[in-house]
Design a protein around this motif. Structure first.
Motif, PDB file in Angstrom:
ATOM      1  N   ILE A  58      21.907  -0.253  24.262  1.00 22.47           N
ATOM      2  CA  ILE A  58      22.115  -0.501  22.762  1.00 22.47           C
ATOM      3  C   ILE A  58      21.077  -1.696  22.297  1.00 22.47           C
ATOM      4  CG2 ILE A  58      23.778  -1.492  21.530  1.00 22.47           C
ATOM      5  CD1 ILE A  58      26.013  -0.066  23.043  1.00 22.47           C
ATOM      6  N   ILE A  59      20.988  -2.452  23.347  1.00 18.12           N
ATOM      7  CA  ILE A  59      20.314  -3.756  22.809  1.00 18.12           C
ATOM      8  C   ILE A  59      18.665  -3.307  22.865  1.00 18.12           C
ATOM      9  CG2 ILE A  59      19.127  -5.709  23.511  1.00 18.12           C
ATOM     10  CD1 ILE A  59      21.766  -6.391  25.209  1.00 18.12           C
ATOM     11  N   VAL A  60      18.369  -2.452  23.588  1.00 18.99           N
ATOM     12  CA  VAL A  60      16.829  -1.730  23.500  1.00 18.99           C
ATOM     13  C   VAL A  60      16.642  -1.054  22.251  1.00 18.99           C
ATOM     14  CG1 VAL A  60      15.265  -0.233  24.704  1.00 18.99           C
ATOM     15  CG2 VAL A  60      16.395  -1.862  25.890  1.00 18.99           C
ATOM     16  N   VAL A  61      17.837  -0.111  22.049  1.00 19.24           N
ATOM     17  CA  VAL A  61      17.649   0.769  20.689  1.00 19.24           C
ATOM     18  C   VAL A  61      17.643  -0.156  19.548  1.00 19.24           C
ATOM     19  CG1 VAL A  61      18.933   2.563  19.298  1.00 19.24           C
ATOM     20  CG2 VAL A  61      18.840   2.650  21.700  1.00 19.24           C
ATOM     21  N   GLY A  62      18.124  -1.327  19.570  1.00 25.42           N
ATOM     22  CA  GLY A  62      18.184  -2.363  18.439  1.00 25.42           C
ATOM     23  C   GLY A  62      16.894  -3.184  18.068  1.00 25.42           C
ATOM     24  N   VAL A  63      16.454  -3.458  19.354  1.00 23.38           N
ATOM     25  CA  VAL A  63      15.180  -4.847  19.271  1.00 23.38           C
ATOM     26  C   VAL A  63      14.107  -4.198  19.975  1.00 23.38           C
ATOM     27  CG1 VAL A  63      16.984  -6.478  19.122  1.00 23.38           C
ATOM     28  CG2 VAL A  63      15.926  -5.859  21.375  1.00 23.38           C
ATOM     29  N   GLY A  64      14.068  -3.151  20.871  1.00 22.09           N
ATOM     30  CA  GLY A  64      12.789  -2.416  21.603  1.00 22.09           C
ATOM     31  C   GLY A  64      12.386  -3.345  22.696  1.00 22.09           C
TER      32      GLY A  64
END
Length: 524
Positions: A58-64
């Protein structure tokens, strides 16, 4: 303070050193936990493996690519609030924690709502913990069909809650011993996964998805927007949440005024090291692509470790065994966190009942196990009821309820930070240490969490397109389900407080924890 019912010995005399409550005066088993056990409980409560599996994607989807620095920055408010817990616990080692400290600083109503914040967050998260435990239990033994069945996973999740409630009921020492073993397996597997992934990334035949570590990953200014940054921090705060369990069992800990606070700070630092290592190595190995094992693949966002484990370790021989062990680790992580989520909630309601803020039966202690009886069982029953209700309504509502936990966390952690500053306001100029640890650090942590709460609740989560559900509210209009559930849970607390005030108002009119400020002569 009130002694427990059932003929237990009267409480010991008040401490002469300014410590306003003493461990064991409510009837819980004193001296059952040392520093190692307290740290283990604090770490296990955060469920590192489960938290990473459910949140890293979820963090990666949001901030790359900036996911690693987001996990690091979320540590800052957690550490600052951990200092607030440490300092407040030194003066008042009460298992009610935020409930008692909020009341001592701001009054009985604020304290009551602080206690409710703990209960609301824990009951909500129990639903997801039980769901993960049920799913991974079936996957471990190859029953993938059952893992996809809502009915079967719900039944398995309910069973997990029952088992962990029983363990908490039997005794704190058994709970701590189980946590130490489960935590050892968890940490070893996370380190092994990370090291193996990095070795392959920098080896002769790196996977096609691999990207070498770059300094830009640790530059927060490269996050695309303030909205993405805030949403990322709120998600990352969730993976640190839980270390306060080490403080909530303070009345059962040796050296109750010092050990729990030290355990809280140590837990947050160890979590930083674990999360930074896993987030960086996982991103280097899998990349942030939207297909396959890429961390940006939304199909894996709720469980990145399952897909990552097979790719890192392989699917044959020792690799197959390690992949299965990784699944077991996430299973035990969620199960351990189920147990350690029951512990603080039961002790919060236990303390609230002992102070006559909720019905007195929740203050009952088992005569042999010396654990809260009604509070422990009540937490298990409430968690099962909430889990079954949300599952019956919709899987989307269940998903949004988990995202809303961040708001409850920010609420009661932030309140604890502000309570620390206000309670110690008379001693802040006594020394540099007092100014920093009792004032500046807790205040900064509280302000950070207040900002994230407001921005998250009224901007990010309120967007109807955020999350899986939205609700058309009167006057407000279409609002994201995460905000509705998160704010709604706190509003329910206000309503319950009003009911309690009408039914049994002694806590609100004559609280036995008076509003006060630390005396410079006695404060630690």
């Amino acid at each position: 303070m009130h002694g427990p019912p059932g003929g237990h010995p009267p409480p010991p005399p008040a401490a002469p050193t300014g410590v306003s409550s003493r461990a064991g005066e409510k009837g819980l088993k004193t001296g059952a936990l040392g520093l190692v056990s307290s740290v283990a409980i604090g770490l296990a409560s955060t469920a590192p493996a489960y938290s990473l599996a459910a949140t890293l994607g979820i963090i990666v989807v949001g901030v790359g690519l900036q996911a690693p620095i987001i996990t690091v920055l979320a540590f800052i408010p957690m550490l600052l609030i951990a200092f607030a817990y440490k300092e407040l616990n030194a003066s008042d080692p009460d298992c009610g924690t935020t409930f008692t400290w909020g009341a001592r600083a701001f009054g009985p109503r604020t304290g009551w709502l602080g206690g409710w914040g703990i209960v609301a967050a824990d009951v909500i998260v129990m639903a997801n913990l039980a769901q993960i435990a049920g799913v991974y239990g079936f996957r471990l033994f190859g029953f993938n069909g059952l893992a996809e069945s809502t009915a079967w996973t719900t039944a398995a999740g309910v069973l997990w809650i029952v088992v962990m409630t029983a363990i908490c009921y039997i005794g704190i020492e058994i709970s701590a011993a189980l946590q130490r073993w489960l935590l050892c397996v968890e940490v070893v597997m996370l380190v092994l996964l990370s090291v193996t992934a990095l070795v392959k990334v920098y080896g002769d035949s790196p996977p096609d998805t691999a990207i070498q570590i770059s300094a830009s990953w640790f530059n927060p200014f490269e996050v695309s927007s303030a909205t993405a940054f805030t949403a990322g921090i709120l998600a990352a705060v969730f993976i640190y949440w839980g270390w306060d369990t080490a403080v909530s069992v303070n009345e059962e800990t040796a050296d109750a005024a010092r050990t729990p606070g030290r355990a809280a700070v140590i837990s947050t630092v160890l979590l930083l090291l674990i999360y930074a290592l896993v987030a960086t190595s996982a991103q280097a190995f899998a990349g942030i692509g939207t297909e396959g094992i890429g961390l940006g693949n939304e199909e894996n966002s709720g469980d990145v470790l399952s897909a990552l484990g097979g790719a890192v370790f392989g699917s044959t021989g020792l690799g197959w065994f390690l992949t299965k062990l990784l699944i077991l680790m996430v299973l035990t992580s969620s199960a351990a966190s189920t147990q350690t989520t029951i512990l603080p909630t039961a002790r919060t309601t236990f303390s609230m009942a002992a102070h006559k803020a909720i019905p007195a039966r929740f203050a009952r202690v088992h005569p042999r196990h010396l654990t809260p009886t009604w509070s422990t069982i009540g937490m298990g029953v409430a968690s099962i009821a909430f889990y079954v209700l949300l599952t019956a309504i919709s899987g989307n509502v269940l998903a949004d309820s988990i995202a809303s936990v961040g708001l409850a966390i920010a609420f009661y952690y932030g309140l604890t930070g502000f309570a620390c500053v206000w309670y110690y306001r008379r001693v802040l100029t006594r020394s540099v240490r007092d100014l920093v640890l009792k004032g500046v650090a807790p205040l900064a942590g509280g302000l950070m969490l207040l900002y994230f709460f407001c921005y998250g609740a009224f901007d990010v989560y309120a967007d109807p397109d955020y999350g899986a559900t939205s609700i058309d509210l009167p006057v407000v209009g279409e609002t994201g389900g995460v905000t509705v559930i998160g704010i709604g849970a706190l509003v329910i607390g206000v309503l319950l407080m009003i009911v309690q005030r009408v039914v049994q108002g002694s806590w609100f009119t004559h609280p036995d924890v008076p509003v006060s400020a630390a005396d410079p002569a006695d404060a630690p």
